[in-house]
Scaffold this active site. Sequence first.
Site, PDB file in Angstrom:
ATOM      1  N   GLY A  62       0.813  -1.217   0.000  1.00  0.00           N
ATOM      2  CA  GLY A  62       0.000   0.000   0.000  1.00  0.00           C
ATOM      3  C   GLY A  62       0.844   1.264   0.000  1.00  0.00           C
ATOM      4  N   MET A 104       5.456   4.546  -4.030  1.00  0.00           N
ATOM      5  CA  MET A 104       6.871   4.734  -4.362  1.00  0.00           C
ATOM      6  C   MET A 104       6.979   5.677  -5.555  1.00  0.00           C
ATOM      7  SD  MET A 104       9.557   1.684  -5.217  1.00  0.00           S
ATOM      8  CE  MET A 104      11.275   2.028  -5.518  1.00  0.00           C
ATOM      9  N   PRO A 105       7.556   6.872  -5.364  1.00  0.00           N
ATOM     10  CA  PRO A 105       7.690   7.806  -6.492  1.00  0.00           C
ATOM     11  C   PRO A 105       8.543   7.200  -7.615  1.00  0.00           C
ATOM     12  CG  PRO A 105       8.065   8.942  -4.403  1.00  0.00           C
ATOM     13  CD  PRO A 105       8.028   7.466  -4.096  1.00  0.00           C
ATOM     14  N   LEU A 136      10.541   8.439  -9.662  1.00  0.00           N
ATOM     15  CA  LEU A 136      11.865   9.020  -9.896  1.00  0.00           C
ATOM     16  C   LEU A 136      12.452   9.388  -8.538  1.00  0.00           C
ATOM     17  CD1 LEU A 136      12.951  11.389 -12.703  1.00  0.00           C
ATOM     18  CD2 LEU A 136      13.462  12.065 -10.361  1.00  0.00           C
ATOM     19  N   LEU A 173      16.425  10.215  -6.250  1.00  0.00           N
ATOM     20  CA  LEU A 173      17.827  10.662  -6.338  1.00  0.00           C
ATOM     21  C   LEU A 173      18.757   9.507  -5.972  1.00  0.00           C
ATOM     22  CD1 LEU A 173      19.769  13.207  -6.606  1.00  0.00           C
ATOM     23  CD2 LEU A 173      19.774  13.192  -4.093  1.00  0.00           C
ATOM     24  N   GLY A 174      19.697   9.175  -6.863  1.00  0.00           N
ATOM     25  CA  GLY A 174      20.741   8.204  -6.548  1.00  0.00           C
ATOM     26  C   GLY A 174      21.825   8.858  -5.706  1.00  0.00           C
ATOM     27  N   ASP A 196      17.569   7.113  -2.991  1.00  0.00           N
ATOM     28  CA  ASP A 196      18.114   5.757  -3.018  1.00  0.00           C
ATOM     29  C   ASP A 196      19.468   5.744  -2.304  1.00  0.00           C
ATOM     30  OD1 ASP A 196      17.924   2.951  -4.265  1.00  0.00           O
ATOM     31  OD2 ASP A 196      19.974   3.602  -4.735  1.00  0.00           O
ATOM     32  N   TYR A 207      27.494   2.723   0.317  1.00  0.00           N
ATOM     33  CA  TYR A 207      27.913   3.994  -0.287  1.00  0.00           C
ATOM     34  C   TYR A 207      28.707   4.864   0.694  1.00  0.00           C
ATOM     35  CZ  TYR A 207      24.382   2.612  -3.766  1.00  0.00           C
ATOM     36  OH  TYR A 207      23.640   1.918  -4.690  1.00  0.00           O
ATOM     37  N   LYS A 223      20.114  -0.538   1.604  1.00  0.00           N
ATOM     38  CA  LYS A 223      20.440  -1.885   1.108  1.00  0.00           C
ATOM     39  C   LYS A 223      21.382  -2.613   2.069  1.00  0.00           C
ATOM     40  CE  LYS A 223      20.252   0.150  -3.509  1.00  0.00           C
ATOM     41  NZ  LYS A 223      20.953   1.452  -3.473  1.00  0.00           N
ATOM     42  N   HIS A 269      21.442  -6.113  -1.428  1.00  0.00           N
ATOM     43  CA  HIS A 269      22.169  -5.356  -2.455  1.00  0.00           C
ATOM     44  C   HIS A 269      22.665  -6.260  -3.586  1.00  0.00           C
ATOM     45  CE1 HIS A 269      24.656  -1.368  -2.676  1.00  0.00           C
ATOM     46  NE2 HIS A 269      24.381  -1.815  -3.875  1.00  0.00           N
TER      47      HIS A 269
END
Length: 318
Positions: free
Chosen positions: A11, A14-15, A17, A19-20, A45, A50, A79, A112
Site C-alpha cells: 500500500g 513509491m515515487p 523518480l 535521487l541516486g 536511493d 555507499y 540496502k 544489495h
Amino acid sequence: MAVPSVQLPSGVKMPVLGLGTWKSKPGEVTEAVKAAIDAGYRHIDCAFNYGNENEVGAGLKAKFDEGVVKREDIFITSKLWNNFHHPDDVEEAVKKSLTSLGLDYLDLYLIHFPMAYKRGPEMNPKDAEGNVIGEDIPFTDTWKVCVALEACVESGLLRNIGLSNFNSKQIQAVIDVAKVKPSVLQVECHPYLNQKQLLQFAKEKGLVFTAYSPLGSPDRPWAKPGDPSIMEDPKLKPIADKYGKSVAQVLLRWGVQRDTIVIPKSVTPARIQQNIRVFDFALTSQEMETIDGFNVPYRACDVSWLDYMPDYPFHEPF
Ligand SMILES: NC(=O)c1ccc[n+]([C@@H]2O[C@H](COP(=O)([O-])OP(=O)(O)OC[C@H]3O[C@@H](n4cnc5c(N)ncnc54)[C@H](OP(=O)(O)O)[C@@H]3O)[C@@H](O)[C@H]2O)c1
C-alpha cells in the site's frame, strides 16, 4: 514538479523518480539531498555500502527541521551489504543504516547483491591475492531471516523489502521460499542494457522494477576511455532537440515511460533540477522503439571481478 508514484503491495506509494547517492561524496551529498527535496524529489536511493548515509541523513534532517517535508512524505531505500548476509547480522545492518540516516524506519530495504561475503566488519574482505572472500550463506537464508527482514516488516523497521542485482532464477528461488514476496527489483537498466526479458519477468511476478544507472553511470570508478557511453550516443541528440530537452531527460523519460522507476544520481543542483523535469513531455511509440533498439547489451556495473563466486548473478542471460 510533482512526481507520479506506483503503489507497492503493502500500500506504500513509491515515487517513480528518485535521487541516486552512490559515489556522492560526503560534503556534496547533504547539499544534493537538500536541492533534490527543494526541487520536488520525494524518493532517495541509499545504501550502507555507499559510505555516506550519515550525510544523506543530515540533508533529510535539514529539510524535516525546515518543515519542507515530513518523514511520511518521503520514500527512503537502503540496502543490505554483502558482509551482513548472515541471518544473525541482518537486523544489526538495518539498524546501522537507520542510525546513520537518522530515521526510525525505511520505506524499502534491498538485498544489495546475491553474493555473501565473509562475515565481519570488513565491507570487502580480501585474501592475500586481493580477491574478495565469500561465505557460504544461501541468499534464501538471508531472505528467510529477511524473514528476519520479514519480522522487521512486522515490527515496523522496514515497510517493504526487495532484491537488487538478482537474476531471474535467483528471484524465483527467493519467491519459492518467501512468506513475504519481494516487492521491488533494482537492477542496472538504460538503453544499452534494456533488460527487456528481466523487466517482463519482474512484471509477471508482480515486482516493481527500478532502473539503476539510468544514465549509464558515466562516473563509475572503473570507467575506461572507449567504453560505450549512452549519454554520448549521437542518435539521442535529435530526439532531445525535438522536445527542447537534454539527452539525460530523454533517457529518464524512456525509463519512466516503460514503467520503470529511475534513480539518477547527481550532486549538481542544476542537473538535479533538470532530471526531475521529465513529466511534461512524452516520447512517441516510434521513438520508444528506436531507443529500445539501442540494446548492446552493455553492463556498466558488471562487477565481473566477482564472477568466481557461486551466486554471481550475471552469467545468466537475464
Ligand atoms: N543496486 C545497485 O547495485 C546499484 C548500482 C549502481 C547504482 N545504483 C543506484 O542508482 C543510482 C544511479 O546510478 P549511477 O550513480 O551509477 O549513475 P547514473 O545516475 O546513471 O549517472 C550519474 C552520473 O551522471 C551525471 N549526471 C546526472 N545528471 C546529469 C545530467 N542531467 N546531465 C549530465 N550528466 C548528468 C552525474 O554527474 P554529477 O553528479 O557530477 O552531476 C554522474 O556523473 C546510484 O547513485 C545508486 O543510488 C544502485
